[in-house]
Design a protein around this motif. Structure first.
Motif, PDB file in Angstrom:
ATOM      1  N   ARG A 112      -2.790  -8.433   4.098  1.00 58.92           N
ATOM      2  CA  ARG A 112      -2.493  -7.028   3.844  1.00 58.92           C
ATOM      3  C   ARG A 112      -1.236  -6.888   3.002  1.00 58.92           C
ATOM      4  NH1 ARG A 112      -6.625  -4.080   4.575  1.00 58.92           N
ATOM      5  NH2 ARG A 112      -5.359  -2.255   5.072  1.00 58.92           N
ATOM      6  N   PRO A 113      -1.228  -5.969   2.048  1.00 59.22           N
ATOM      7  CA  PRO A 113      -0.008  -5.735   1.275  1.00 59.22           C
ATOM      8  C   PRO A 113       1.083  -5.125   2.157  1.00 59.22           C
ATOM      9  CG  PRO A 113      -1.660  -4.066   0.776  1.00 59.22           C
ATOM     10  CD  PRO A 113      -2.333  -5.073   1.654  1.00 59.22           C
ATOM     11  N   ALA A 114       2.325  -5.502   1.897  1.00 62.78           N
ATOM     12  CA  ALA A 114       3.458  -4.982   2.656  1.00 62.78           C
ATOM     13  C   ALA A 114       4.709  -5.061   1.807  1.00 62.78           C
ATOM     14  CB  ALA A 114       3.648  -5.774   3.962  1.00 62.78           C
ATOM     15  N   ALA A 115       5.668  -4.212   2.123  1.00 68.99           N
ATOM     16  CA  ALA A 115       6.911  -4.169   1.362  1.00 68.99           C
ATOM     17  C   ALA A 115       7.631  -5.505   1.404  1.00 68.99           C
ATOM     18  CB  ALA A 115       7.803  -3.057   1.895  1.00 68.99           C
ATOM     19  N   ALA A 116       7.676  -6.131   2.578  1.00 66.59           N
ATOM     20  CA  ALA A 116       8.428  -7.375   2.722  1.00 66.59           C
ATOM     21  C   ALA A 116       7.916  -8.453   1.777  1.00 66.59           C
ATOM     22  CB  ALA A 116       8.353  -7.856   4.175  1.00 66.59           C
ATOM     23  N   ALA A 117       6.594  -8.555   1.619  1.00 66.60           N
ATOM     24  CA  ALA A 117       6.031  -9.552   0.707  1.00 66.60           C
ATOM     25  C   ALA A 117       6.420  -9.247  -0.734  1.00 66.60           C
ATOM     26  CB  ALA A 117       4.518  -9.589   0.859  1.00 66.60           C
ATOM     27  N   LEU A 118       6.390  -7.988  -1.110  1.00 63.86           N
ATOM     28  CA  LEU A 118       6.709  -7.594  -2.483  1.00 63.86           C
ATOM     29  C   LEU A 118       8.188  -7.826  -2.796  1.00 63.86           C
ATOM     30  CD1 LEU A 118       5.401  -6.435  -5.004  1.00 63.86           C
ATOM     31  CD2 LEU A 118       5.724  -4.142  -4.069  1.00 63.86           C
ATOM     32  N   ASP A 119       9.036  -7.685  -1.780  1.00 63.18           N
ATOM     33  CA  ASP A 119      10.477  -7.886  -1.993  1.00 63.18           C
ATOM     34  C   ASP A 119      10.783  -9.265  -2.569  1.00 63.18           C
ATOM     35  OD1 ASP A 119      10.866  -5.395  -0.907  1.00 63.18           O
ATOM     36  OD2 ASP A 119      11.483  -6.133   1.069  1.00 63.18           O
ATOM     37  N   ALA A 120      10.004 -10.258  -2.193  1.00 57.03           N
ATOM     38  CA  ALA A 120      10.294 -11.640  -2.601  1.00 57.03           C
ATOM     39  C   ALA A 120      10.248 -11.827  -4.104  1.00 57.03           C
ATOM     40  CB  ALA A 120       9.315 -12.591  -1.913  1.00 57.03           C
ATOM     41  N   VAL A 121       9.471 -10.986  -4.818  1.00 56.81           N
ATOM     42  CA  VAL A 121       9.356 -11.155  -6.270  1.00 56.81           C
ATOM     43  C   VAL A 121       9.963  -9.994  -7.048  1.00 56.81           C
ATOM     44  CG1 VAL A 121       7.318 -12.632  -6.121  1.00 56.81           C
ATOM     45  CG2 VAL A 121       7.026 -10.148  -6.286  1.00 56.81           C
ATOM     46  N   THR A 122      10.447  -8.973  -6.361  1.00 58.66           N
ATOM     47  CA  THR A 122      11.010  -7.810  -7.051  1.00 58.66           C
ATOM     48  C   THR A 122      12.491  -7.614  -6.760  1.00 58.66           C
ATOM     49  OG1 THR A 122      10.316  -6.366  -5.223  1.00 58.66           O
ATOM     50  CG2 THR A 122       8.807  -6.584  -7.096  1.00 58.66           C
ATOM     51  N   GLY A 123      12.978  -8.174  -5.676  1.00 54.51           N
ATOM     52  CA  GLY A 123      14.386  -8.040  -5.336  1.00 54.51           C
ATOM     53  C   GLY A 123      14.778  -6.601  -5.092  1.00 54.51           C
ATOM     54  N   GLU A 124      15.893  -6.180  -5.688  1.00 58.08           N
ATOM     55  CA  GLU A 124      16.428  -4.832  -5.469  1.00 58.08           C
ATOM     56  C   GLU A 124      15.862  -3.797  -6.432  1.00 58.08           C
ATOM     57  OE1 GLU A 124      18.436  -4.054  -2.906  1.00 58.08           O
ATOM     58  OE2 GLU A 124      18.058  -6.128  -2.295  1.00 58.08           O
ATOM     59  N   THR A 125      14.994  -4.226  -7.348  1.00 59.64           N
ATOM     60  CA  THR A 125      14.397  -3.279  -8.289  1.00 59.64           C
ATOM     61  C   THR A 125      13.227  -2.567  -7.615  1.00 59.64           C
ATOM     62  OG1 THR A 125      14.937  -4.743 -10.126  1.00 59.64           O
ATOM     63  CG2 THR A 125      13.323  -3.012 -10.551  1.00 59.64           C
ATOM     64  N   PRO A 126      13.209  -1.229  -7.592  1.00 54.32           N
ATOM     65  CA  PRO A 126      12.095  -0.534  -6.940  1.00 54.32           C
ATOM     66  C   PRO A 126      10.770  -0.832  -7.626  1.00 54.32           C
ATOM     67  CG  PRO A 126      13.459   1.024  -8.155  1.00 54.32           C
ATOM     68  CD  PRO A 126      14.189  -0.284  -8.153  1.00 54.32           C
ATOM     69  N   ALA A 127       9.730  -1.037  -6.823  1.00 48.31           N
ATOM     70  CA  ALA A 127       8.402  -1.370  -7.350  1.00 48.31           C
ATOM     71  C   ALA A 127       7.357  -0.447  -6.740  1.00 48.31           C
ATOM     72  CB  ALA A 127       8.044  -2.820  -7.045  1.00 48.31           C
ATOM     73  N   ALA A 128       6.425   0.008  -7.560  1.00 50.52           N
ATOM     74  CA  ALA A 128       5.333   0.878  -7.117  1.00 50.52           C
ATOM     75  C   ALA A 128       4.054   0.387  -7.780  1.00 50.52           C
ATOM     76  CB  ALA A 128       5.598   2.333  -7.493  1.00 50.52           C
ATOM     77  N   LEU A 129       3.136  -0.113  -6.978  1.00 53.39           N
ATOM     78  CA  LEU A 129       1.896  -0.703  -7.489  1.00 53.39           C
ATOM     79  C   LEU A 129       0.711   0.113  -7.005  1.00 53.39           C
ATOM     80  CD1 LEU A 129       2.653  -4.459  -6.626  1.00 53.39           C
ATOM     81  CD2 LEU A 129       3.350  -3.172  -8.666  1.00 53.39           C
ATOM     82  N   TRP A 130      -0.035   0.681  -7.947  1.00 46.97           N
ATOM     83  CA  TRP A 130      -1.211   1.478  -7.592  1.00 46.97           C
ATOM     84  C   TRP A 130      -2.405   0.581  -7.296  1.00 46.97           C
ATOM     85  CZ3 TRP A 130      -1.313   6.326  -6.207  1.00 46.97           C
ATOM     86  CH2 TRP A 130      -0.329   7.200  -6.674  1.00 46.97           C
ATOM     87  N   SER A 131      -3.214   1.005  -6.329  1.00 44.13           N
ATOM     88  CA  SER A 131      -4.494   0.351  -6.083  1.00 44.13           C
ATOM     89  C   SER A 131      -5.450   0.663  -7.221  1.00 44.13           C
ATOM     90  CB  SER A 131      -5.092   0.831  -4.758  1.00 44.13           C
ATOM     91  OG  SER A 131      -5.304   2.232  -4.800  1.00 44.13           O
ATOM     92  N   LYS A 132      -6.550  -0.055  -7.272  1.00 40.61           N
ATOM     93  CA  LYS A 132      -7.532   0.140  -8.339  1.00 40.61           C
ATOM     94  C   LYS A 132      -8.031   1.577  -8.392  1.00 40.61           C
ATOM     95  CE  LYS A 132     -12.107  -1.445  -9.883  1.00 40.61           C
ATOM     96  NZ  LYS A 132     -11.790  -1.386 -11.311  1.00 40.61           N
ATOM     97  N   ASP A 133      -8.201   2.219  -7.246  1.00 37.25           N
ATOM     98  CA  ASP A 133      -8.729   3.586  -7.230  1.00 37.25           C
ATOM     99  C   ASP A 133      -7.646   4.647  -7.351  1.00 37.25           C
ATOM    100  OD1 ASP A 133      -7.524   3.578  -4.731  1.00 37.25           O
ATOM    101  OD2 ASP A 133      -9.412   3.454  -3.623  1.00 37.25           O
ATOM    102  N   TYR A 134      -6.374   4.252  -7.440  1.00 36.71           N
ATOM    103  CA  TYR A 134      -5.248   5.173  -7.559  1.00 36.71           C
ATOM    104  C   TYR A 134      -5.140   6.132  -6.372  1.00 36.71           C
ATOM    105  CZ  TYR A 134      -3.380   3.790 -12.058  1.00 36.71           C
ATOM    106  OH  TYR A 134      -2.761   3.094 -13.072  1.00 36.71           O
ATOM    107  N   HIS A 135      -5.574   5.659  -5.217  1.00 44.17           N
ATOM    108  CA  HIS A 135      -5.433   6.455  -3.995  1.00 44.17           C
ATOM    109  C   HIS A 135      -4.535   5.774  -2.975  1.00 44.17           C
ATOM    110  CE1 HIS A 135      -8.422   9.866  -4.385  1.00 44.17           C
ATOM    111  NE2 HIS A 135      -8.582   9.192  -5.504  1.00 44.17           N
TER     112      HIS A 135
END
Length: 509
Positions: A112-135
Motif C-alpha cells: 500500500r502507498p504511504a507517506a513514510a515510504a515516499l519520504d525515503a526518496v523525496t526527503g523534505e520536498t513536498p510530493a503529490a502523486l496522482w493515481s491513474k484515475d485522478y481520484h
C-alpha cells in the motif's frame, strides 16, 4: 483552397463522400462533390489518395491538467510501491518546487502507498502523486505538513492508520481540495504547458475539446493564450456546479464566448472510480459525492439559469441516481432543449440502459477505458459484466454517444480511442467483450458529429458540408475501408482549424 485527388468523408448521410473539398476563408465552400467552384484561382492541394475527415473533438478531457502532467513523473508501469519509488527517485526535479506525479494504481499492488515510504526518496520536498484515475492522491510527510491537518471534507476520504493518523493517501474530494489549496503551480507554468498541449492535440487531429478543468480556472488559462496569440483549439468549457449561484447572479448563460472559447456546461460528481474503489454501487459500496436529491436541486437551478449539466457517474447506483434525478426534473430542462449528459457510464444495471435514449441523456464515454480497465473490471465487477462498458448496447438502444479520452487518465489520442473502441483491446490480447465493440464509422461519429451536437454546434461543426467551419484532418489511409486490425496504420498527416493549417501544412511527402 481546393483539396482533391483523395476521398472526403463528410460524415453526412446525404452526401457521405466527395472527391474534393473547397475551402473559402474559415468555411467549407459550396460545390462539395463537384469540380465547379466560384473561387478565384484557388490553391490546389493534391491529397494523393489520402482521406479527409472532420477534425476530432475530445468530449471529455482535463486539458490543462493533462498538459501539465506531461512533465510529471509517470507511474503507469509501476507494479508496486517499490517500483513507483524508483521512478520518483530517478525523475529530474527543480529545487524549491513540488514533486508531482501521476499514474499509480494501488488496486494492482500487493503493498500500500504511504507517506513514510515516499519520504525515503523525496526527503523534505513536498510530493503529490496522482493515481491513474485522478481520484486518489499519494502525499509524503512534507506535503501532509503543509495542510496542517486540514484534510477532511464532505465527499472525501482520508485514509488513516490504527492510531488515526493520515497514511498519506487522500481520495475523492479530499484529494481534489488538497491540490486546489496547497499544490503550488504558477500561472506561467499552466499557460506554457497548455500551449504545448494544444500543439500536440492539433498534431493528433484534434480541433475541439469539452474541457473538464473548470474547477481550476481553465477558462482563464485558455483566455490568456486566446488574447495573446489566438487559440487553434475550440474549447467548450465546463464550470463546477457549486458556482451556479454566481452564474445566475452574473446572468451568464451557456454558450457565452466566441468560436474558440465558450462557456458550455456545469459539472458535478455522483461518485468516485473503479480504480480507487470509490464507485457507488447498488450493493452499497463506494463513495456518494452527490446524492440523487442534491442532483435534482443542481439540475433544477441549472435549468433556471440556462445551463446543461454533465454528471460524472461510474457505479451502477451512481448512474441510476443520476438518471432518476434527470427524470424527476425533465419537465424543467427538456422544454429548454438542454443537452444533458452522463460522463463515463461505466457500470450500468441492464434495466437502466434504455433510459438514456428514453430521457434524451447523452453518454459521454471513453473507448480506451474498456480495454484499459478490463482486469480491474473483471476482478471487482465480474458478477455484473452484462452492464459494464456496454458501449455497443448503449448505441443500439438509441442513446446519443460521444467519446473522449479522459486525459490524463488515458492519453489524448482520438485514433487510439477509435482503435480501442473497434478492437476492444490495446495490448494484443484477445478482444474483451467484443460484442460491445463499435464499428469504425460509429466510433468516428462519436468523435466528431456527436460532440458538435452536444455543444449546440451541429449546424456548423462535425461534418464537412458547405457553410460548416473548415475543421478537418487529413489521414494517411481511409479508416472506413481499412480492415479493423490495420487501423494502427492510419496516421494523422495534417490538421486544419477554421481554414488554417495548424499541423503540417502541405505539401506532404
Amino acid at each position: 483552397m481546393i483539396l482533391d485527388n483523395g476521398v472526403v468523408r463528410t460524415l453526412d448521410p446525404s452526401l457521405p463522400t466527395a472527391g474534393a473539398l473547397a475551402i473559402a476563408g474559415p468555411l467549407v465552400a459550396g460545390g462539395v462533390g463537384t469540380h465547379e467552384w466560384a473561387l478565384p484561382t484557388p490553391e490546389r492541394v493534391n491529397l494523393r489518395g489520402r482521406c479527409v475527415l472532420p477534425a476530432f473533438t475530445d468530449s471529455h478531457t482535463h486539458f490543462p491538467t493533462w498538459s501539465l502532467s506531461r512533465h510529471d513523473v509517470h507511474l503507469e508501469q509501476a507494479g508496486s510501491v517499490e517500483a513507483a519509488l524508483a521512478l520518483v527517485a530517478a525523475h529530474p526535479r527543480s529545487a524549491g518546487t513540488w514533486i508531482r506525479g501521476t499514474g499509480w494504481r494501488d488496486a494492482d499492488w500487493t503493498d500500500r502507498p504511504a507517506a513514510a515510504a515516499l519520504d525515503a526518496v523525496t526527503g523534505e520536498t513536498p510530493a503529490a502523486l496522482w493515481s491513474k484515475d485522478y481520484h486518489s492522491l499519494w502525499l509524503n510527510t512534507a506535503a501532509l505538513a503543509v495542510a496542517r491537518g486540514d484534510l477532511d471534507v464532505h465527499g472525501g476520504v482520508v485514509e488513516r492508520d490504527g492510531d488515526g493518523a493520515p497514511t498519506g493517501v487522500l481520495r475523492e474530494e479530499s484529494a481534489w481540495r488538497f491540490r486546489e489549496r496547497f499544490v503550488t503551480i504558477s500561472e506561467d507554468e499552466w499557460v506554457e504547458a497548455t500551449r504545448e498541449g494544444i500543439r500536440l492535440a492539433n498534431a493528433r487531429g484534434v480541433a475541439a475539446i469539452h474541457d473538464k478543468d473548470g474547477w481550476l480556472g481553465a477558462a482563464s488559462i485558455f483566455g490568456h493564450i486566446h488574447e495573446r496569440e489566438g487559440l487553434s483549439l475550440r474549447v467548450w468549457q465546463s464550470l463546477p456546479a457549486e458556482h451556479l449561484a454566481e452564474l445566475a447572479t452574473l446572468k451568464l448563460r451557456s454558450r457565452v464566448g466566441d468560436d474558440f472559447l465558450r462557456l458550455g456546461y456545469v459539472k458535478t460528481f455522483m461518485d468516485g472510480t473503479l480504480g480507487s474503489q470509490t464507485a457507488l454501487m447498488l450493493d452499497g459500496s463506494g463513495v456518494e459525492i452527490t446524492s440523487r436529491e442534491e442532483l435534482e436541486e443542481i439540475v433544477t437551478r441549472a435549468a433556471e439559469a440556462g445551463w446543461p449539466v454533465a454528471v460524472h457517474a461510474i457505479g451502477d447506483r451512481a448512474n441510476r441516481n443520476a438518471l432518476d434525478a434527470f427524470e424527476a426534473t425533465r419537465h424543467l430542462w427538456q422544454p429548454l432543449g438542454l443537452r444533458q449528459r452522463i460522463e463515463h457510464a461505466q457500470c450500468l444495471d441492464p434495466l437502466d440502459i434504455p433510459r438514456f435514449a428514453e430521457l434524451g441523456i447523452a453518454c459521454s464515454i471513453q473507448l480506451m477505458h474498456a480495454p484499459s480497465d478490463r482486469d480491474l473490471a473483471e476482478r471487482y465487477w465480474g458478477d455484473r459484466l452484462e452492464g459494464i462498458y456496454a458501449f455497443r448496447t448503449l448505441w443500439d438502444s438509441g442513446a446519443v454517444v460521444a467519446t473522449g479520452s479522459d486525459a490524463p487518465v488515458e492519453e489524448l489520442d482520438p485514433l487510439a480511442g477509435v482503435r480501442a473502441g473497434v478492437l476492444r483491446t490495446i495490448d494484443g490480447r484477445p478482444a474483451w467483450r467484443p460484442e460491445e465493440a463499435l464499428t469504425t464509422e460509429q466510433a468516428l461519429i462519436a468523435s466528431t458529429v456527436t460532440p458538435a451536437w452536444l455543444a449546440g454546434d451541429e449546424r456548423r461543426r462535425g461534418k464537412l458540408l458547405p457553410g460548416f467551419l473548415a475543421d478537418l484532418v487529413v489521414l494517411s489511409r481511409d479508416p472506413f475501408t481499412c480492415p479493423p486490425e490495420e487501423l494502427e496504420s492510419v496516421d494523422v498527416v495534417a490538421t486544419m482549424v477554421g481554414g488554417r493549417w495548424v499541423h503540417q501544412p502541405p505539401p506532404w511527402d
